[in-house]
Design a protein around this motif. Sequence first.
Motif, PDB file in Angstrom:
ATOM      1  N   ALA A 187       0.830  -1.212   0.000  1.00 29.54           N
ATOM      2  CA  ALA A 187       0.000   0.000   0.000  1.00 29.54           C
ATOM      3  C   ALA A 187       0.862   1.260   0.000  1.00 29.54           C
ATOM      4  CB  ALA A 187      -0.942  -0.008   1.198  1.00 29.54           C
ATOM      5  N   HIS A 188       1.925   1.254   0.814  1.00 31.42           N
ATOM      6  CA  HIS A 188       2.796   2.437   0.855  1.00 31.42           C
ATOM      7  C   HIS A 188       3.351   2.747  -0.539  1.00 31.42           C
ATOM      8  CE1 HIS A 188       3.860   1.728   5.382  1.00 31.42           C
ATOM      9  NE2 HIS A 188       2.582   1.961   5.182  1.00 31.42           N
ATOM     10  N   ALA A 204       0.668   4.058  -2.766  1.00 32.08           N
ATOM     11  CA  ALA A 204       0.278   5.428  -2.381  1.00 32.08           C
ATOM     12  C   ALA A 204       1.250   6.450  -2.966  1.00 32.08           C
ATOM     13  CB  ALA A 204       0.230   5.557  -0.865  1.00 32.08           C
ATOM     14  N   LYS A 205       2.503   6.065  -3.038  1.00 32.01           N
ATOM     15  CA  LYS A 205       3.509   6.984  -3.582  1.00 32.01           C
ATOM     16  C   LYS A 205       3.480   7.039  -5.104  1.00 32.01           C
ATOM     17  CE  LYS A 205       7.093   7.881  -0.264  1.00 32.01           C
ATOM     18  NZ  LYS A 205       7.603   6.961   0.728  1.00 32.01           N
TER      19      LYS A 205
END
Lengths: 352, 310
Positions: free
Chosen positions: A37-38, A41-42
Motif C-alpha cells: 500500500a505504501h 500510495a507513492k
Amino acid sequence: MGEKLLMKGNEVIAEAAIRAGCRHYFGYPITPQTEVAHYMAKRMPKIGGVFLQAESEVAAINMVYGAACTGVRVMTSSSSPGISLKQEGISYIAGAELPAVIVNIMRAGPGLGGILPAQGDYFQAVKGGGHGDFKMLVLAPCSVQELYELTVEAFNLADKYRIGTMILGDGTLGQMMEAVEFKDEENIVHYEKNWATNGTNMERDHNIITSIDTNPEILESWNLRLQDKYKQITENEVRVEEYNCDGADLIVAAYGSVARIVKNVIKMAQKEGIKVGLIRPITLWPFPVNSFEKYAEVTKAFLTVEMSAGQMVEDVRLAVNGKAPVSFYGRTGGIIPTQQEILDKIKSILNR
Amino acid sequence: MAYNLKEEAKKPERLSGGHRMCAGCGAPVVVRTILRALKPEDHAVIGAATGCLEVSTFLYPYTAWQDSFIHNAFENVGASISGAEAAYAAMKRRGKLEGETKFIAFGGDGGTYDIGLQSLSGAMERGHDMLYVCYDNGAYMNTGIQRSSATPKYADTTTSPAGKKIPGKQQWRKDLTEIMVEHHLPYVAQTAAIGNMKDLHEKSEKALYTKGPTFMNVLAPCPRGWQYNTPDLMDINKLAVETCFWPLYEVIDGKYVVNYKPKNKLPVKEFLKPQNRFKHIFKPGNEYMLEEIQEETDKRWEHLLKLAGE
C-alpha cells in the motif's frame, strides 16, 4: 537485460502490478504486507492511477469488484486475517467471473495469531475459503524475482479466464530484500473485455454482471460453466518446478519460501549420499498432480514440508493416491523450519 | 469531594507500568486517567480493538491490565463488549453475581472511525451498559502511520504521502463525536489529557456511572505519527485545545456543554507547527493549506458554540 535492483518483496509486488498495467489498487493496512500500500500510495498519483485506502478489508475487496466490472486491471493486497474478511467478496468475484488480483502475504494464525511468516492459508486460498463452488487461480512465488514475474502473469491469467487470481506469499517473502531484474518490456496480454460494464456508447446492448439467479436450473448451468472453466485451467495452467527428482530416494513437496530451504537440504543430503528431490508447485491451484503421479511409483517416499499443521499434504496424498508413503513435517506459529530439522526428518523416513 | 490529582494518583494503577507503549504517547495517559475514575471496589471488563494499545499492553502471556481483558479482532470491540455485557446482565438478573462490573471498550481511530464503526454503532443503538472510548491519534499508528478517516486534512502519512502530486491527506476528518451524539446516547464527551486531568477524569466518571451506552472521544497524540518531540506530549494536547482544533465538550441527554473556551483562541498553526507531519504546509506556496485548516477549525468551533446555545 533490464534494470536490476535490490528491493523488498512487498514493494516488488506493487511495482510488478504497475508494470502489468494495473492502475487501480484498493488496500487496507495489515502487517506484514502494508508496504504494498505504501508503494502504491507513492506511485499511483504520479502515473495517473488510483490508490485508495478503504475503511476495511471488506470495503477494499468490494471496491475491487466495482473496478473489475469496468474491465480495468485491479488489485488488492492483505495478510491472512484480512483475507478472511475479504472472502465474501472473493466469492462474489468468482460468481460474477471478474478478473482481479488478490495478494495474500500470509502470517501466523489462527485468530489473531502473530505477524511472523506462515503458510496456514493454503486451505482458504486453494479450497475456496468463501462460500459456494469456486476456485481461485493461486500462484506461489518463492523469491522476490518470482514475486515480480508471477504478479505480472497473474494479471494475464485473471483476464484470460475472468477469474480471481491470488498471489500467495508469506511474511518472509514480503519482508525480505533481494535482487530483482526487471524486464525492459512486460508481456501484457490484452484480452477483449466485451463483458465489461464500461458504457454502451449507445452502440451495444447493456452488459449485466451478476452472480444471482433465482431459477435453480439457470444457476446450475452457471455453476457447470464455472466448472468447465476450472477444468480448462487445470488442463492448461499448471506450473511446477521439478528439481533433482530423477532417481531420488525421497521427494519433498514444498512451495514458496519453504521450497528454498529444501533446496539447501538437498545439498546437505547429497553430502551424506542421500538423493533427495523437490516438487515445488508454482500453481497451488491447479495443483501439479501429474508431477506426483510421475514419481509416485519410482521414489521410495514423499515428504511434504510446510509452515502449517499440514494443508498442502492433503493434495499431495490425493495426487500420490496411495502409491507411496507421504509424510509431513511442519512448523507453525511463525517458526521457519530449519534445514537440519528437515534433513533429520528425511533421514528418519529413510532409516538412515 | 473535589477533584485532586495528587489524591487520585495515589490510587493503585489499573494499567500497570511495563507495557510497551512509546515514550511520549498519549494513549496510556488517557487510559490510566479513565481507569482512575472507576470506584476502587468496582471490577471492569475491558476490551480493546487491535491497535497500539492492544498489542503493547497485552503481549500474551503478559498483561498490563489489572482488570479482565478481552481482545479478538480489529473491527469488533463494540460487539465483543456487547456480548460480555449482555451475559453479565443476564447473570445479574438471575442473582448469580454480586458487586458491580463496568464494561469499557477502547479503540483507536482506525478501529473506531473506520473498520469498527458498524460494531460501535450497533452496540450503542442496542443500549448496552458500557463505555466506548476512542483514543484518537489520527492514523493507523500500529501498522506504520497510514491515514484514517480521523487523520486531519493535509497530514503526511504513509498512505497519504505529501509530495508534488498530492498535498498529504486530501479529505477533512470525520466528526465521530457528532456521529455518536446522533445516536442519542445519555452521555457523549470529547476530551483530552490536559492540565491536571480534571476534565478527562470527571467525564470518565460521568461516562462510567451513567447507565446505558456512553461514548468518549479522547485525543491521544502519537510522537511517531505526528512527529513531535516526545517530552512535548502535554504541550501538544494543550495546543489542540487552545486552538479549538479539539474542543472539550460534553452532550448530556442531548444538551451540549462546552467545557472550555480559550480566553485567547490561538491560531491553529501553533498546534500544527510542532508536528513534522505538517511540515510541508509551512513551505512557500502552500499558504492556502494553513488558511483552509484555520477556516475549517473556526467553522467547526462556531458550529459547536451554536449547538451549545452560545
